[in-house]
Design a protein around this motif. Structure first.
Motif, mmCIF file in Angstrom:
data_model
loop_
_atom_site.group_PDB
_atom_site.id
_atom_site.type_symbol
_atom_site.label_atom_id
_atom_site.label_comp_id
_atom_site.label_asym_id
_atom_site.label_seq_id
_atom_site.Cartn_x
_atom_site.Cartn_y
_atom_site.Cartn_z
ATOM 1 N N ILE A 47 27.188 12.098 27.653
ATOM 2 C CA ILE A 47 26.687 13.479 27.682
ATOM 3 C C ILE A 47 27.789 14.436 27.251
ATOM 4 C CG2 ILE A 47 25.838 15.341 29.169
ATOM 5 C CD1 ILE A 47 24.353 13.165 30.811
ATOM 6 N N GLU A 48 29.000 14.222 27.751
ATOM 7 C CA GLU A 48 30.115 15.097 27.402
ATOM 8 C C GLU A 48 30.361 15.102 25.891
ATOM 9 O OE1 GLU A 48 34.434 16.083 29.275
ATOM 10 O OE2 GLU A 48 33.963 13.957 29.035
ATOM 11 N N MET A 49 30.326 13.918 25.286
ATOM 12 C CA MET A 49 30.528 13.825 23.837
ATOM 13 C C MET A 49 29.405 14.551 23.092
ATOM 14 S SD MET A 49 31.147 10.448 21.409
ATOM 15 C CE MET A 49 31.645 9.544 22.843
ATOM 16 N N PHE A 50 28.177 14.367 23.546
ATOM 17 C CA PHE A 50 27.041 15.030 22.908
ATOM 18 C C PHE A 50 27.174 16.551 23.038
ATOM 19 C CE2 PHE A 50 22.633 16.614 22.837
ATOM 20 C CZ PHE A 50 22.220 16.119 21.610
ATOM 21 N N LEU A 51 27.585 17.016 24.207
ATOM 22 C CA LEU A 51 27.744 18.454 24.429
ATOM 23 C C LEU A 51 28.837 19.043 23.537
ATOM 24 C CD1 LEU A 51 27.429 18.625 28.325
ATOM 25 C CD2 LEU A 51 25.781 19.492 26.643
ATOM 26 N N GLN A 52 29.873 18.275 23.256
ATOM 27 C CA GLN A 52 30.955 18.740 22.387
ATOM 28 C C GLN A 52 30.544 18.703 20.922
ATOM 29 O OE1 GLN A 52 34.227 16.174 23.322
ATOM 30 N NE2 GLN A 52 34.774 17.279 25.191
ATOM 31 N N GLN A 53 29.884 17.630 20.526
ATOM 32 C CA GLN A 53 29.585 17.428 19.114
ATOM 33 C C GLN A 53 28.378 18.214 18.613
ATOM 34 O OE1 GLN A 53 29.276 13.195 18.612
ATOM 35 N NE2 GLN A 53 31.485 12.888 18.746
ATOM 36 N N SER A 54 27.402 18.441 19.462
ATOM 37 C CA SER A 54 26.168 19.097 19.006
ATOM 38 C C SER A 54 26.409 20.486 18.413
ATOM 39 C CB SER A 54 25.143 19.163 20.136
ATOM 40 O OG SER A 54 24.730 17.867 20.476
ATOM 41 N N PRO A 55 27.128 21.371 19.122
ATOM 42 C CA PRO A 55 27.371 22.686 18.505
ATOM 43 C C PRO A 55 28.171 22.583 17.206
ATOM 44 C CG PRO A 55 27.821 22.756 20.863
ATOM 45 C CD PRO A 55 27.620 21.309 20.495
ATOM 46 N N GLU A 56 29.116 21.647 17.160
ATOM 47 C CA GLU A 56 29.895 21.447 15.937
ATOM 48 C C GLU A 56 28.992 21.005 14.795
ATOM 49 O OE1 GLU A 56 32.852 18.553 17.024
ATOM 50 O OE2 GLU A 56 33.857 19.920 18.409
ATOM 51 N N GLN A 57 28.131 20.025 15.057
ATOM 52 C CA GLN A 57 27.246 19.516 14.007
ATOM 53 C C GLN A 57 26.244 20.577 13.570
ATOM 54 O OE1 GLN A 57 26.119 15.900 16.147
ATOM 55 N NE2 GLN A 57 27.250 14.697 14.647
ATOM 56 N N MET A 58 25.718 21.328 14.523
ATOM 57 C CA MET A 58 24.792 22.403 14.159
ATOM 58 C C MET A 58 25.522 23.464 13.336
ATOM 59 S SD MET A 58 21.667 21.779 15.111
ATOM 60 C CE MET A 58 20.801 23.353 15.289
ATOM 61 N N GLY A 59 26.786 23.727 13.654
ATOM 62 C CA GLY A 59 27.575 24.688 12.886
ATOM 63 C C GLY A 59 27.803 24.242 11.456
ATOM 64 N N VAL A 60 28.071 22.953 11.278
ATOM 65 C CA VAL A 60 28.249 22.412 9.923
ATOM 66 C C VAL A 60 26.958 22.572 9.128
ATOM 67 C CG1 VAL A 60 28.592 20.279 8.595
ATOM 68 C CG2 VAL A 60 30.100 20.798 10.538
ATOM 69 N N ILE A 61 25.842 22.224 9.756
ATOM 70 C CA ILE A 61 24.549 22.333 9.072
ATOM 71 C C ILE A 61 24.260 23.792 8.736
ATOM 72 C CG2 ILE A 61 22.046 22.001 9.311
ATOM 73 C CD1 ILE A 61 22.772 19.535 11.138
ATOM 74 N N HIS A 62 24.498 24.678 9.687
ATOM 75 C CA HIS A 62 24.249 26.104 9.464
ATOM 76 C C HIS A 62 25.089 26.634 8.298
ATOM 77 C CE1 HIS A 62 24.616 30.491 10.400
ATOM 78 N NE2 HIS A 62 23.306 30.337 10.468
ATOM 79 N N GLY A 63 26.359 26.300 8.304
ATOM 80 C CA GLY A 63 27.234 26.739 7.213
ATOM 81 C C GLY A 63 26.792 26.194 5.868
#
Length: 125
Positions: A31-47
């Motif tokens: 869960i901790e890894m998912f919580l860290q990576q999800s905003p990062e991955q969404m940010g990459v997609i958004h950019g």
């Protein structure tokens, strides 16, 4: 922890709980890894969407959809698949944005709930 607390209309932790095989430590780390990576991955997609970099949109969506599957986020996973397909076709920017926004809207409350679940499990360690 009851089934109601580990699932809602946007996610279901049944698979990751099964994989954890009773290990609260594994569950917390996942869960901790998912919580860290999800905003990062969404940010990459958004950019990438803003830059209309369809190659990066497709690649990032492909990577993120697997993570969504582990957390039973099937609707968001399907939306990521659609984003990936549209981006590979190099078209449909409005639909890509719509699908991205749907994932983002579902993800935000789910991440908050996952923080609570993680805290409850950490307390048991």
């Amino acid at each position: 922890m009851s089934q109601l607390e580990t699932s809602d209309e946007n996610f279901d932790l049944a698979l990751i709980i099964e994989i954890a095989d009773g290990s609260d430590e594994f569950l917390v780390e996942s869960i901790e890894m998912f919580l860290q990576q999800s905003p990062e991955q969404m940010g990459v997609i958004h950019g990438a969407i803003l830059a209309q970099d369809f190659t990066l949109v497709a690649s990032a969506a492909h990577k993120f959809k697997a993570n969504l599957g582990f957390f039973g986020m099937t609707t968001s996973q399907e939306n990521m698949l659609q984003i990936e397909k549209l981006a590979k076709a190099g078209a449909g920017i409005n639909e890509i944005i719509e699908k991205y926004n749907e994932v983002n809207a579902a993800l935000e409350p789910s991440l908050a709930k996952l923080h609570k679940i993680m805290a409850e499990k950490q307390a048991l360690l």
